[in-house]
Design an enzyme around this catalytic site. Structure first.
Site, mmCIF file in Angstrom:
data_model
loop_
_atom_site.group_PDB
_atom_site.id
_atom_site.type_symbol
_atom_site.label_atom_id
_atom_site.label_comp_id
_atom_site.label_asym_id
_atom_site.label_seq_id
_atom_site.Cartn_x
_atom_site.Cartn_y
_atom_site.Cartn_z
ATOM 1 C CB CYS A 152 -6.681 -25.672 -8.299
ATOM 2 S SG CYS A 152 -7.335 -24.940 -9.800
ATOM 3 C CE1 TYR B 175 -9.750 -41.532 34.738
ATOM 4 C CE2 TYR B 175 -11.237 -41.266 32.879
ATOM 5 C CZ TYR B 175 -9.989 -41.096 33.449
ATOM 6 O OH TYR B 175 -9.001 -40.486 32.740
ATOM 7 C CB CYS C 164 -9.042 -26.152 -14.521
ATOM 8 S SG CYS C 164 -7.981 -25.392 -13.279
ATOM 9 C CD GLU D 251 -13.232 -47.314 35.066
ATOM 10 O OE1 GLU D 251 -13.667 -46.185 34.968
ATOM 11 O OE2 GLU D 251 -12.699 -47.775 36.090
ATOM 12 C CE LYS E 60 -3.549 -49.056 24.143
ATOM 13 N NZ LYS E 60 -3.714 -47.598 24.102
ATOM 14 C CB CYS F 282 -5.722 -27.714 -11.263
ATOM 15 S SG CYS F 282 -7.366 -28.419 -11.032
ATOM 16 C CG ASP G 224 -8.365 -42.514 22.293
ATOM 17 O OD1 ASP G 224 -7.461 -42.027 23.006
ATOM 18 O OD2 ASP G 224 -8.213 -42.811 21.102
ATOM 19 C CE LYS H 235 -5.749 -46.200 28.608
ATOM 20 N NZ LYS H 235 -5.600 -45.115 27.652
ATOM 21 N NE ARG I 206 -1.032 -38.543 32.600
ATOM 22 C CZ ARG I 206 -0.470 -39.262 31.636
ATOM 23 N NH1 ARG I 206 -0.874 -39.114 30.394
ATOM 24 N NH2 ARG I 206 0.471 -40.118 31.919
ATOM 25 C CE1 TYR J 167 5.346 -42.113 23.113
ATOM 26 C CE2 TYR J 167 3.965 -43.499 24.515
ATOM 27 C CZ TYR J 167 4.881 -42.466 24.372
ATOM 28 O OH TYR J 167 5.324 -41.794 25.480
ATOM 29 C CG ASP J 168 1.520 -48.505 23.548
ATOM 30 O OD1 ASP J 168 1.835 -47.452 24.127
ATOM 31 O OD2 ASP J 168 0.344 -48.883 23.420
ATOM 32 C CG LEU K 117 -4.087 -46.606 33.587
ATOM 33 C CD1 LEU K 117 -5.407 -46.732 32.835
ATOM 34 C CD2 LEU K 117 -4.229 -47.164 34.993
ATOM 35 C CB CYS L 5 -10.894 -24.892 -11.400
ATOM 36 S SG CYS L 5 -10.669 -26.627 -10.949
ATOM 37 C CG ASP M 110 -2.512 -44.687 20.899
ATOM 38 O OD1 ASP M 110 -1.916 -43.627 20.617
ATOM 39 O OD2 ASP M 110 -3.640 -44.730 21.422
ATOM 40 C CB ALA M 111 0.036 -50.123 17.895
HETATM 41 S S1 IVH Z 1 -7.649 -44.418 35.608
HETATM 42 C C1 IVH Z 1 -4.605 -44.137 38.641
HETATM 43 N N1 IVH Z 1 -9.707 -44.902 34.080
HETATM 44 O O1 IVH Z 1 -5.861 -43.435 30.424
HETATM 45 C C2 IVH Z 1 -5.273 -44.431 37.372
HETATM 46 N N2 IVH Z 1 -7.851 -43.780 33.139
HETATM 47 O O2 IVH Z 1 -3.103 -44.498 30.438
HETATM 48 C C3 IVH Z 1 -5.536 -43.210 36.593
HETATM 49 N N3 IVH Z 1 -8.178 -43.141 30.812
HETATM 50 O O3 IVH Z 1 -4.249 -40.662 31.779
HETATM 51 C C4 IVH Z 1 -6.262 -43.430 35.363
HETATM 52 N N4 IVH Z 1 -10.232 -43.929 30.601
HETATM 53 O O4 IVH Z 1 -6.368 -40.266 30.467
HETATM 54 C C5 IVH Z 1 -8.464 -44.374 34.145
HETATM 55 N N5 IVH Z 1 -11.618 -45.336 32.847
HETATM 56 C C6 IVH Z 1 -10.405 -44.830 32.932
HETATM 57 C C7 IVH Z 1 -9.800 -44.203 31.855
HETATM 58 C C8 IVH Z 1 -8.505 -43.697 31.977
HETATM 59 C C9 IVH Z 1 -9.239 -43.291 30.001
HETATM 60 C C10 IVH Z 1 -6.922 -42.513 30.425
HETATM 61 C C11 IVH Z 1 -6.468 -41.387 31.313
HETATM 62 C C12 IVH Z 1 -5.103 -41.753 31.777
HETATM 63 C C13 IVH Z 1 -4.686 -42.754 30.784
HETATM 64 C C14 IVH Z 1 -3.705 -43.695 31.402
#
Ligand code: IVH
Length: 736
Positions: free
Chosen positions: A457, A240, A436, A128, A328, A433, A132, A130, A151, A48-49, A95, A463, A45-46
């Site tokens: 193998c 959520y 063996c 709250e 994050k 191998c 995974d 996040k 999604r 990618y970001d 997000l 073996c 993820d890091a």
């Molecule tokens: S809110 C309008 N709340 O994070 C906001 N997303 O990067 C919609 N995710 O696609 C998302 N925990 O799959 C929200 N407590 C949470 C979440 C959460 C995981 C994921 C979700 C979303 C992605 C966005």
């Protein structure tokens, strides 16, 4: 030549920026496809970001160079083929991310600036975890779950209703009252570590595929064509958010989510309301502290504006709400050196390369080795030939970055090429191998036509590594389960030449003195190690030996007690590829005796078309038939099986048909996903009760037991006037 990808954005010329944007568009698109469609991310993820951040920064500095296919204009990847498409009436957003406390301060500042004209306003937020996992959108019409979707790219997802119906946290009907007549509940589907580990263990026991992490496994589980497979994965769901609705669930985010709980959903117990940066960050820290004990992966904390009215006023940028941000967690990383690459040989002969590292602490855990999966992985390629770690290979002597995210096993995420010792050579996977010496080859997968990424193998039972792993499997819990006789005893007796095959376990009593000796030596050694560690000496040596005799008697008695194992356990114990506990039970039930299984096995092994000879059995597919052909077609297995059967006598699998049960003589069909039992178990139970189980509904069908996700069979039954009952009603009827 300098590496363009490392050059600061400010120093780029226009031509260089154009080249970089082209490279980034390609890399991000490839990563999106790997993540969203193949559920097999190749970069972290890091990473990618970082790609996305660099792309955004270059686009900002060179706005006239923004590409038509700019990754900035899309989120995620279009849905994969295979499931019906669902257009989200309200897009499923991504997000914005915060990596530092300053980013959170900036977020709140932006909010204050936006609402500055409104002096009375008091901005509040929710915080709250996040989760995974994968987000899903669940449409409820008049309180009834009617459709569920992934999604996808945010605008269009896939219809995975049948699979979502198998998730116990997703109510079929909303509880309580006051729900809007139509509402899309959104949240995260995820897999707990416990489920993930259990699935991995089940798969390893039957020589099946390897699972990389809970998130990808959850994604794969949701994409199953057969909802029964999804059901067996025990996925979970936290609600959520929501999409299209006829009415706001409540005036605030916090209250809306509490309503979801009243309606029967699971919500995160770690959601709070907060007013200041300090409160938000304090909650972030609290969640971070609890992260390792939650039992599932989270990768940050999400902050959202609480008041829905203010959410609407603050609005959106492309693909993201302005009113929410994901703070994050830093991925836990450390740098170390690869000192060697060992090869471990598994029960089914797979050669697994493992990097031996200078011990290093990553997030509180000392890591001394990491799996390197296979030779392509070491060379910097995934199974499709696409680059991982930007194509950097791993060599002995390399300085590497280890990352550990949550409970996911540590992995090498990068190689510091600058520190590579002069003369370090690309790693060559052995083609024999290491245990063996038999050739180790890459098989061609018959279904995909692709070369298997793992080398195997070919020595099978000659073996020693495969032999010892096979023996450990033979005595393991789901197999013969000999009390007090586990992997350690196998290692010991195998190394002393006392047990080479499964049959030898049952003749151990004939070598009693040698066994006694081996056990005594082992205890001596352990005592020495303990002494060395504690600095104390033993007072009474004799008592140890006395205990040995007693222990040995117990062990031999436990072995004797398993001379007549249940047939399903025995079949599983044989360690035939792809035959796990469930399939073992199906085979036992189908063939009844080991003799009959062997007869069929031999018949298909010598048949031109094994599939046409093998009876059609619910739960047995081509992969299992081919595995049986391989096993019974191998003469060495023949000899080993004969020797074993001269020692143990598996009990015939008895199906107790009770003629007086209420369903005796009835024709029953099972459909949809069953919650309390697998399909094959349901079938066996019905048969035991004297019912006939059919695969399809016809005029002859008496009862259709329909679980969630039932489709065409349910329709036919209704059309034919066949009685339809739920799984629970079935249990009531048969009195279980
Ligand atoms: S809110 C309008 N709340 O994070 C906001 N997303 O990067 C919609 N995710 O696609 C998302 N925990 O799959 C929200 N407590 C949470 C979440 C959460 C995981 C994921 C979700 C979303 C992605 C966005």
């Amino acid at each position: 030549m300098t590496d363009l990808s490392q050059k600061p954005v400010d120093d780029l010329t226009s031509d260089e920026a154009e080249a970089e944007l082209a490279r980034l568009a390609k890399a991000i698109a490839a990563a999106d496809i790997a993540y969203h469609q193949k559920d097999a991310p190749e970069i972290t993820d890091a990473e990618y970001d970082a790609l996305r951040r660099r792309n955004d920064a270059i686009e900002l500095a060179f706005p006239d160079l923004v590409r038509a296919d700019s990754p900035g204009l899309s989120v995620g990847a279009p849905p994969a083929e295979g499931f019906a498409k669902v257009r989200h009436a309200v897009p499923m957003l991504s997000l914005a991310k915060a990596y530092t406390d300053e980013d959170v301060v900036d977020f709140l500042e932006r909010g204050k600036r936006f609402f500055q004209k409104d002096e009375d306003l008091e901005l509040a937020f929710t915080a709250e975890p996040k989760i995974d996992g994968l987000s899903a959108s669940l449409l409820y019409e008049n309180g009834v779950f009617v459709r569920g979707a992934t999604r996808g790219d945010g605008a269009v997802g896939e219809d995975i209703t049948a699979n979502l119906r198998t998730i116990k946290d997703i109510p079929e009907k909303l509880a309580g009252s006051g729900w809007p007549s139509s509402i899309e509940i959104r949240g995260e589907v995820y897999m707990t570590y416990a489920e993930f580990q259990a699935l991995k263990a089940r798969s390893a026991a039957s020589g099946g595929q390897d699972y990389v992490n809970p998130r990808n496994t959850a994604a794969g589980s949701l994409r199953q064509k057969d909802a029964a497979v999804t059901a067996s994965r025990n996925l979970k769901f936290f609600a959520y958010a929501w999409g299209a609705t006829t009415q706001d669930p409540a005036p605030t985010q916090f209250e809306a989510v509490q309503k979801f709980a009243e309606w029967g959903f699971k919500i995160s117990p770690l959601m709070v309301r907060a007013k200041s940066v300090d409160e938000l960050i304090a909650h972030y820290k609290l969640i971070e502290e609890q992260r390792s004990s939650l039992g599932y992966d989270i990768d940050g904390v999400v902050y959202k504006v609480d008041q829905l009215e203010l959410q609407r006023r603050w609005g959106f940028v492309t693909g993201e709400p302005r009113w929410a941000i994901a703070h994050k967690f830093p991925a836990e990383q450390a740098t170390t050196v690869v000192r060697g690459i060992d090869i471990q040989v598994g029960r089914t002969g797979t050669l697994a390369p493992v990097a031996r590292l200078d011990p290093v602490s990553v997030g509180g855990v000392t890591v001394v080795n990491v799996t390197l999966h296979n030779e392509d992985y070491i060379a910097g390629k995934d199974s499709n030939g696409l680059p991982i770690r930007e194509g950097k290979d791993i060599r002995i002597g390399d300085t590497v970055i280890i990352q550990r995210a949550g409970d996911v096993i540590p992995q090498i995420v990068d190689v510091v090429i600058d520190k590579r010792p002069a003369g370090a050579q690309p790693y060559r996977m052995p083609d024999t191998c290491p245990v063996c010496g038999s050739p180790a080859t890459r098989e061609i997968n018959e279904k995909t036509g692709k070369e298997d990424s793992r080398r195997r193998c070919t020595g099978e039972l000659i073996c020693p590594a495969q032999a010892v792993e096979t023996l450990k499997h033979f005595v393991s819990r789901g197999a013969l389960d000999i009390e007090g006789f586990g992997a350690e005893n196998i290692e010991l007796f195998f190394s002393k030449g006392l047990v080479k095959t499964a049959a030898d376990i049952f003749t151990l009593h004939e070598r009693r003195p040698a066994v006694q000796q081996a056990l005594a030596e082992k205890r001596e050694e352990q005592a020495r190690i303990r002494e060395a560690a504690s600095g104390r000496t033993r007072k009474n040596v004799r008592s140890v030996e006395d205990r040995n005799y007693e222990g040995l008697d117990k062990l031999l008695a436990a072995i004797e007690a398993r001379r007549e194992p249940e047939l399903d356990r025995f079949i599983f114990a044989l360690g035939i590829r792809h035959i796990g506990e469930t399939t073992g039970a199906v085979l036992a039930r189908t063939f009844g005796t080991v003799e009959e299984l062997i007869r069929i096995g031999k018949e298909i092994a010598s048949a031109e078309d094994p599939h046409s000879v093998f009876p059609s059995v619910d739960g047995i597919g081509g992969t299992v038939i081919e595995a049986l052909v391989d096993f019974f077609g191998n003469e060495r297995n023949d000899a080993a099986l004969n020797a074993l059967l001269s020692q143990v006598h598996p009990k015939p699998y008895i199906v107790n048909v009770s003629a007086d049960s209420v369903v005796a003589g009835k024709t029953v069909v099972f459909t949809g996903s069953l919650e309390k039992m697998s399909r094959s178990e349901a079938k066996a139970m019905a048969e035991r009760l004297g019912a006939k189980v059919a695969g399809s509904v016809s005029a002859k069908t008496d009862i259709l037991v329909a679980g969630p996700g039932a489709g065409s069979k349910l329709k036919s039954a209704e059309a034919l006037g066949v009685e339809v009952i739920t799984e629970a009603e079935w249990f009531e009827r048969v009195g279980k």
